[in-house]
Write a protein that holds these residues in place. Structure first.
Motif, PDB file in Angstrom:
ATOM      1  N   ALA A 184      10.226  -3.423  -7.232  1.00 43.73           N
ATOM      2  CA  ALA A 184       9.168  -3.073  -8.176  1.00 43.73           C
ATOM      3  C   ALA A 184       8.603  -1.688  -7.882  1.00 43.73           C
ATOM      4  O   ALA A 184       8.329  -0.906  -8.814  1.00 43.73           O
ATOM      5  N   ASN A 185       8.433  -1.360  -6.616  1.00 47.17           N
ATOM      6  CA  ASN A 185       7.906  -0.045  -6.266  1.00 47.17           C
ATOM      7  C   ASN A 185       8.875   1.067  -6.652  1.00 47.17           C
ATOM      8  O   ASN A 185       8.462   2.145  -7.101  1.00 47.17           O
ATOM      9  N   ARG A 186      10.180   0.812  -6.487  1.00 44.91           N
ATOM     10  CA  ARG A 186      11.173   1.806  -6.919  1.00 44.91           C
ATOM     11  C   ARG A 186      11.099   2.028  -8.418  1.00 44.91           C
ATOM     12  O   ARG A 186      11.146   3.161  -8.904  1.00 44.91           O
ATOM     13  N   ALA A 187      10.983   0.933  -9.164  1.00 44.18           N
ATOM     14  CA  ALA A 187      10.881   1.044 -10.615  1.00 44.18           C
ATOM     15  C   ALA A 187       9.619   1.811 -11.012  1.00 44.18           C
ATOM     16  O   ALA A 187       9.646   2.648 -11.926  1.00 44.18           O
ATOM     17  N   ALA A 188       8.514   1.543 -10.327  1.00 46.65           N
ATOM     18  CA  ALA A 188       7.262   2.239 -10.623  1.00 46.65           C
ATOM     19  C   ALA A 188       7.395   3.730 -10.354  1.00 46.65           C
ATOM     20  O   ALA A 188       6.906   4.562 -11.142  1.00 46.65           O
ATOM     21  N   ARG A 189       8.055   4.093  -9.264  1.00 51.17           N
ATOM     22  CA  ARG A 189       8.247   5.514  -8.970  1.00 51.17           C
ATOM     23  C   ARG A 189       9.094   6.186 -10.045  1.00 51.17           C
ATOM     24  O   ARG A 189       8.821   7.317 -10.444  1.00 51.17           O
ATOM     25  N   ALA A 194       1.607   3.834 -11.172  1.00 52.22           N
ATOM     26  CA  ALA A 194       1.188   3.107  -9.975  1.00 52.22           C
ATOM     27  C   ALA A 194       1.888   1.756  -9.923  1.00 52.22           C
ATOM     28  O   ALA A 194       1.956   1.057 -10.934  1.00 52.22           O
ATOM     29  N   PRO A 195       2.413   1.358  -8.757  1.00 54.98           N
ATOM     30  CA  PRO A 195       3.073   0.056  -8.655  1.00 54.98           C
ATOM     31  C   PRO A 195       2.115  -1.111  -8.808  1.00 54.98           C
ATOM     32  O   PRO A 195       2.525  -2.219  -9.142  1.00 54.98           O
ATOM     33  N   TRP A 196       0.836  -0.871  -8.553  1.00 55.95           N
ATOM     34  CA  TRP A 196      -0.163  -1.937  -8.673  1.00 55.95           C
ATOM     35  C   TRP A 196      -1.507  -1.300  -8.981  1.00 55.95           C
ATOM     36  O   TRP A 196      -1.946  -0.384  -8.269  1.00 55.95           O
ATOM     37  N   ARG A 197      -2.157  -1.714 -10.049  1.00 53.12           N
ATOM     38  CA  ARG A 197      -3.486  -1.209 -10.373  1.00 53.12           C
ATOM     39  C   ARG A 197      -4.527  -2.238  -9.973  1.00 53.12           C
ATOM     40  O   ARG A 197      -4.378  -3.424 -10.250  1.00 53.12           O
ATOM     41  N   ASP A 198      -5.568  -1.777  -9.316  1.00 53.63           N
ATOM     42  CA  ASP A 198      -6.635  -2.660  -8.881  1.00 53.63           C
ATOM     43  C   ASP A 198      -7.562  -2.984 -10.038  1.00 53.63           C
ATOM     44  O   ASP A 198      -7.748  -2.200 -10.964  1.00 53.63           O
ATOM     45  N   GLY A 199      -8.168  -4.160  -9.950  1.00 61.00           N
ATOM     46  CA  GLY A 199      -9.219  -4.513 -10.882  1.00 61.00           C
ATOM     47  C   GLY A 199      -8.714  -5.026 -12.205  1.00 61.00           C
ATOM     48  O   GLY A 199      -7.539  -5.306 -12.402  1.00 61.00           O
ATOM     49  N   GLY A 200      -9.633  -5.156 -13.139  1.00 66.08           N
ATOM     50  CA  GLY A 200      -9.296  -5.696 -14.440  1.00 66.08           C
ATOM     51  C   GLY A 200      -9.744  -4.789 -15.556  1.00 66.08           C
ATOM     52  O   GLY A 200     -10.050  -3.611 -15.356  1.00 66.08           O
ATOM     53  N   GLN A 201      -9.816  -5.335 -16.776  1.00 66.42           N
ATOM     54  CA  GLN A 201     -10.166  -4.534 -17.930  1.00 66.42           C
ATOM     55  C   GLN A 201     -11.620  -4.088 -17.916  1.00 66.42           C
ATOM     56  O   GLN A 201     -11.972  -3.141 -18.618  1.00 66.42           O
ATOM     57  N   SER A 202     -12.453  -4.775 -17.151  1.00 68.23           N
ATOM     58  CA  SER A 202     -13.873  -4.441 -17.185  1.00 68.23           C
ATOM     59  C   SER A 202     -14.137  -2.999 -16.779  1.00 68.23           C
ATOM     60  O   SER A 202     -15.120  -2.401 -17.197  1.00 68.23           O
ATOM     61  N   GLN A 203     -13.228  -2.418 -15.996  1.00 70.34           N
ATOM     62  CA  GLN A 203     -13.424  -1.020 -15.593  1.00 70.34           C
ATOM     63  C   GLN A 203     -13.190  -0.059 -16.754  1.00 70.34           C
ATOM     64  O   GLN A 203     -13.548   1.111 -16.682  1.00 70.34           O
TER      65      GLN A 203
END
Length: 321
Positions: A184-189, A194-203
């Motif tokens: 997954a990280n290779r695909a993201a690069r 970003a391979p993983w985004r923190d938080g939810g839609q509230s931001q």
């Protein structure tokens, strides 16, 4: 020879252009360590004929609904709000229900959740869609447990995501679930995301500007990521950010969509997953370095997040990457 997972993207009239392209792009970037592609993605429409995308151009597919019989995973991209009712045709709904009954994984991006809901595939399930449509969605489908905060929801055989770019998050999550973090990280690069985004839609929900004197918690989050193995509490984080606990907690949730404690646990789980996949550390050592303290605590958090124990997770993902 690598057997590719087959992904069918069901494009309906009024499809959102970016949503339509996300699965092909993200899954097309997923490959094993030898460079072999792991997914094959194709696009279909209900009758195999052209449709209009929300951006004003025509989409001419190579397949009709028979593509769903070929697929292992079926994805419904978002649809322009004005076309939602017209897009949910009897044939498309029946094909989606048949695909689900046949054991295929079903996914939606953004307002594609409306289509899954209309097909009855989200009844009595948790689901996600764009935060701006939350009130309307709940009014139409009160039997569905909509979570308007999260970026995506993985409910096993049915997965839904929030608006637009959250489709990237969902596809990367599926690659991670199927093949582990390294793939997954290779695909993201490759996708330059970003391979993983923190938080939810509230931001991302519109809200008043911060009051004078409020500052970002980003520097403290960066500081925490270098100390995940240390015992950390809310007082320490607030002191590092030079804020009161109350102000820090409020600003942290506004910026990430999560409480500091929940965010910290998520980072520790992700670090533990990485260590399980990429090192020979014992489970006790992984638990210590990820900040869980004991193997029992690691096991509880990993099972709650990915549904498996540390040793089983390592056996699965170290052999597939």
């Amino acid at each position: 020879m690598t057997v590719r997972h087959r992904v069918a993207v069901l494009a309906l009239d009024g499809v959102m252009a970016l949503d339509l392209g996300i699965p092909s792009q993200v899954f097309g970037c997923a490959s094993d360590s030898a460079g072999h592609r792991l997914y094959e993605t194709r696009i279909c429409t209900p009758d195999g004929g052209p449709i209009r995308a929300s951006a004003g151009f025509a989409v001419t597919p190579d397949h009709g609904l028979d593509l769903l019989d070929w697929a292992d995973t079926v994805i419904v991209p978002g649809i322009h709000r004005d076309r939602l009712d017209a897009a949910t045709t009897v044939a498309a709904m029946a094909a989606l229900r048949a695909a689900h009954t046949a054991g295929k994984r079903i996914m939606s991006i953004c307002t594609g959740a409306y289509v899954l809901a209309a097909a009855g595939l989200l009844d009595d399930r948790p689901a996600a869609t764009h935060w701006a449509y939350a009130e309307d969605f709940r009014g139409r489908f009160p039997q569905i447990a909509l979570d308007a905060d999260v970026l995506f929801i993985d409910d096993g055989d049915v997965l839904t995501s929030a608006g637009v770019a959250a489709g990237l998050d969902l596809c990367l999550h599926v690659i991670r679930r199927d093949h582990g973090s390294e793939v997954a990280n290779r695909a993201a690069r490759r996708c330059v995301v970003a391979p993983w985004r923190d938080g939810g839609q509230s931001q991302f929900i519109e809200r008043p500007l911060p009051a004078p004197g409020d500052t970002s918690t980003a520097a403290t989050r960066d500081w925490v990521l270098t100390r995940l193995g240390d015992p950390l509490d809310l007082d320490q984080l607030a002191r590092h950010a030079r804020m009161s606990v109350r102000t820090f907690t409020r600003r942290f949730r506004e910026e990430t969509g999560l409480s500091p404690g929940r965010w910290l646990t998520r980072q520790r789980v992700e670090h533990a997953r990485h260590l399980l996949e990429s090192t020979d550390l014992t489970i006790d050592q992984v638990a210590d370095r990820a900040g869980f303290g004991t193997a029992v605590s690691l096991r509880q958090h990993l099972r709650a997040t990915v549904g498996t124990a540390p040793l089983a997770y390592r056996r699965t993902f170290r052999t597939t990457t």
